[in-house]
Design a protein around this motif. Sequence first.
Motif, mmCIF file in Angstrom:
data_model
loop_
_atom_site.group_PDB
_atom_site.id
_atom_site.type_symbol
_atom_site.label_atom_id
_atom_site.label_comp_id
_atom_site.label_asym_id
_atom_site.label_seq_id
_atom_site.Cartn_x
_atom_site.Cartn_y
_atom_site.Cartn_z
ATOM 1 N N GLN A 47 33.710 41.621 123.767
ATOM 2 C CA GLN A 47 33.451 40.601 124.788
ATOM 3 C C GLN A 47 32.453 39.584 124.228
ATOM 4 O O GLN A 47 31.237 39.773 124.276
ATOM 5 C CB GLN A 47 32.904 41.253 126.061
ATOM 6 C CG GLN A 47 33.918 42.188 126.730
ATOM 7 C CD GLN A 47 33.316 42.872 127.948
ATOM 8 O OE1 GLN A 47 32.341 43.604 127.847
ATOM 9 N NE2 GLN A 47 33.904 42.615 129.113
ATOM 10 N N LEU A 48 32.999 38.507 123.706
ATOM 11 C CA LEU A 48 32.156 37.520 123.035
ATOM 12 C C LEU A 48 31.236 36.780 124.004
ATOM 13 O O LEU A 48 30.188 36.268 123.592
ATOM 14 C CB LEU A 48 33.027 36.532 122.257
ATOM 15 C CG LEU A 48 33.756 37.119 121.036
ATOM 16 C CD1 LEU A 48 34.647 36.075 120.387
ATOM 17 C CD2 LEU A 48 32.758 37.649 120.008
ATOM 18 N N ASP A 49 31.620 36.703 125.286
ATOM 19 C CA ASP A 49 30.738 36.037 126.244
ATOM 20 C C ASP A 49 29.424 36.803 126.419
ATOM 21 O O ASP A 49 28.406 36.243 126.832
ATOM 22 C CB ASP A 49 31.436 35.869 127.601
ATOM 23 C CG ASP A 49 31.938 37.193 128.167
ATOM 24 O OD1 ASP A 49 32.183 38.129 127.372
ATOM 25 O OD2 ASP A 49 32.070 37.303 129.402
ATOM 26 N N LYS A 55 39.311 36.407 116.651
ATOM 27 C CA LYS A 55 40.707 36.418 117.099
ATOM 28 C C LYS A 55 41.666 36.712 115.954
ATOM 29 O O LYS A 55 42.821 37.058 116.185
ATOM 30 C CB LYS A 55 41.066 35.047 117.678
ATOM 31 C CG LYS A 55 40.714 34.857 119.129
ATOM 32 C CD LYS A 55 41.238 33.492 119.563
ATOM 33 C CE LYS A 55 40.545 33.026 120.825
ATOM 34 N NZ LYS A 55 40.862 31.615 121.095
ATOM 35 N N LYS A 77 29.947 28.499 117.996
ATOM 36 C CA LYS A 77 30.517 29.466 118.948
ATOM 37 C C LYS A 77 32.044 29.482 118.849
ATOM 38 O O LYS A 77 32.673 30.542 118.885
ATOM 39 C CB LYS A 77 30.088 29.119 120.376
ATOM 40 C CG LYS A 77 28.613 29.366 120.650
ATOM 41 C CD LYS A 77 28.229 28.887 122.048
ATOM 42 C CE LYS A 77 26.728 29.037 122.274
ATOM 43 N NZ LYS A 77 26.318 28.504 123.588
ATOM 44 N N GLU A 78 32.631 28.282 118.699
ATOM 45 C CA GLU A 78 34.092 28.208 118.532
ATOM 46 C C GLU A 78 34.519 28.939 117.257
ATOM 47 O O GLU A 78 35.565 29.616 117.236
ATOM 48 C CB GLU A 78 34.535 26.744 118.470
ATOM 49 C CG GLU A 78 34.478 26.025 119.801
ATOM 50 C CD GLU A 78 34.709 24.524 119.659
ATOM 51 O OE1 GLU A 78 35.194 24.107 118.583
ATOM 52 O OE2 GLU A 78 34.404 23.785 120.608
ATOM 53 N N HIS A 103 34.572 32.669 117.875
ATOM 54 C CA HIS A 103 35.796 33.034 118.605
ATOM 55 C C HIS A 103 36.993 33.060 117.657
ATOM 56 O O HIS A 103 37.820 33.977 117.712
ATOM 57 C CB HIS A 103 36.050 32.035 119.747
ATOM 58 C CG HIS A 103 35.255 32.318 120.975
ATOM 59 N ND1 HIS A 103 35.659 33.224 121.934
ATOM 60 C CD2 HIS A 103 34.049 31.830 121.391
ATOM 61 C CE1 HIS A 103 34.752 33.274 122.903
ATOM 62 N NE2 HIS A 103 33.759 32.438 122.597
#
Length: 734
Positions: free
Chosen positions: A322-324, A351, A343-344, A347
């Motif tokens: 859970q990256l959040d 992925k 941050k992008e 993600h």
Amino acid sequence: MNPYKKKWKNHTGKLPTTETLAGSIERVTFHSEQSGFCVLRVKVKGFRDLITVVGKAGSVNAGEYIDCHGRWLNDREHGLQFKAHAITSAPPSTQEGMEKYLGSGMVRGIGPHFAKKLVEAFGDQVFEVIENQPERLIELPGIGPKRQSKVVSGWADQKVIREIMVFLRSNGVGTAHAVRIYKTYRENSVNMIMENPYRLALDIHGIGFKTADDIAQSLGIPKDSMIRAQAGVRHALQELSTEGHCAAKEKTLVPLVSELLDIPTKLSQEAIEKEVEEENLIRELIDEQTCLFLTPLQRAEKGVANHLRRLQKGSHLWSGIQLDKAIPWVEKINAIKLSDSQKEAIHLVFKNKVSIITGGPGVGKTTLINSLLKIMVEKKSRVRLCAPTGRAAKRLSESTGLDARTIHRLLEFNPKSFGFLRGVDNPLETDLLVIDEVSMVDIVLMNQLLRSVPDSAMVLMVGDVDQLPSVGPGAVLSDIIESGKIPTARLVEVFRQAQHSKIITNAHRINQGKLPLNEDGASGLTDFYFIADDTPEGIQEKLFNIISERIPKRFGFHPVHDVQVITPLNRGSLGTRSLNMELQKLLNSNSEPKITHFGWTYSPGDKVIQIVNNYQKLVFNGDIGRIKSIDLEEGVLFVDFDGSEIEYGFNELDELVLAYAITVHKSQGSEYPVVIIPLSTQHYLMLERNLLYTAVTRGKKLVIIIGQKKALKISVQKKQSQHRLTNLVHRLRS
């Protein structure tokens, strides 16, 4: 007039045209192993003073007895000399000569001190004892079985090496690489060369096709022979690979080979067909044009594409993270605030099983990688870090706090099998492999690395795609990104703290085709200067003054430890060779002892660079070290490479050159506290944007460009690097 000059005149009062001179070599003033040219000081019976003899000889050692045929010359600069057109040597027959001969360093393990002991013990029978009664060496105090074995094997090796030298010299070529030939082919050296001299160009570092071809011609191999034509085809492709190409267009290769060898086009075509039949070459279409690959390069390209596709398949252990929650956690732990682009990128990495992060200096690559690794390590993941050079690996280790290794060490090179222990059958034990400085990795090494990664692992490649590509063949990072098949995060935002660095600001300006902002003449100290001068002589003078005086006094940096001169070329007054010789005099002239081999003089404290991969020593092309000590008795030199002390025999010193100044290509993957870049239009062919950008980004605390404004402008504006001929983009897309 020299009182001995009358001895050399004939009855007409003129110097004779040819004469014979015989005597023992007291000192070898100079000897080039490459050309054979030598300057000798010779003791000749009947002459009170030593005679200077100049000529060519395959091998010369102090103490040897020589016969010379030539004539006397009165050199304007050096005075009276005997210029020999033929020199033949024989082992000395006097004890004094034997001592000099053995103490000259020709046999490893025997230096001046031990030579004296040997001659004192065995007199004029010393050669006989070493060769036929080696057990008697144990009689000498301090000589154990280990030293005895070293002396005996050194003596035996030297006999074969001298045989190789005689063979090379008799065929009109230099003897510089006789030791390397012997190490490769051993006792069969001469037979193997006679069987196929062209193998030398393939197997021996430093021997080019021309040298092998000269030997072949001397041995009577016809110019239009198929063996020569095939060797020429391979040579042409190898030369292209040194420029980074993995292949050549057939329509350009055929005339290239014909011109190189001076043979008909038809014979070049037949040689190519023969090489394809024997599977030394592979034919392929690139952009609908027929091209030819050396087989290892074609297989490496296919391997990289196949392994990347293999590694992209399946899921990985962290797909459910859970990256959040993970991103705020890592920001708190590291006391940082990640940008939106960082941050992008996190993600994107989580992925995908294979991904790339690229960007210039100051854009937060290190912060991003540290954040990713913190999350991975917290999840108990097995992480392996690697980089192509020792310095890059050390920097990666320092920035992450984790163990990082060179790719060669990670893959566990085995000198006995001359291969890597890690591979498809023995993969790395890792969940994530991080490869830093990927722009430096050539196609062959990338294939070796990827084949060792298990199916379940993630791969993260990090590098600056705008830097120079690898020294070896391929354009791995740019090709992978261009294919669009591997998810890539390109960081472009320069962080506020990095904006205070004029090095980083100007690196990005150069990369955008803008001239750097100059701080020379500013009241306070800054980290980037351009100092203008219009002549190579003026540039050189300023460079020496800045290194020896201004930098130590004004900035407190050490002129050898902290300063690295980076220049575009090897040749010319601002090339590496000329600058190194002058900087050695300026910064390390008083160090002793000094030895001269392969055209370079070495002494303790000198900065040196390895110029070929040495898998046995685990020292690789581009590694920079400092000479720790020189043992004249043992004939060895010790170099400290970042804490690892490596031993070199004097006959292995063709692997090292001075490194006070290095080329931009050799600086890749390294960072230095201070970088000085001389720029002149004499470097015109090498003045390109990515070359200057790479050089500037090597500096951590201070960068100084000294040169012509015109040369700087050309470097910034010129962006026409030759496109490397590869097929990796197509392989990844197909």
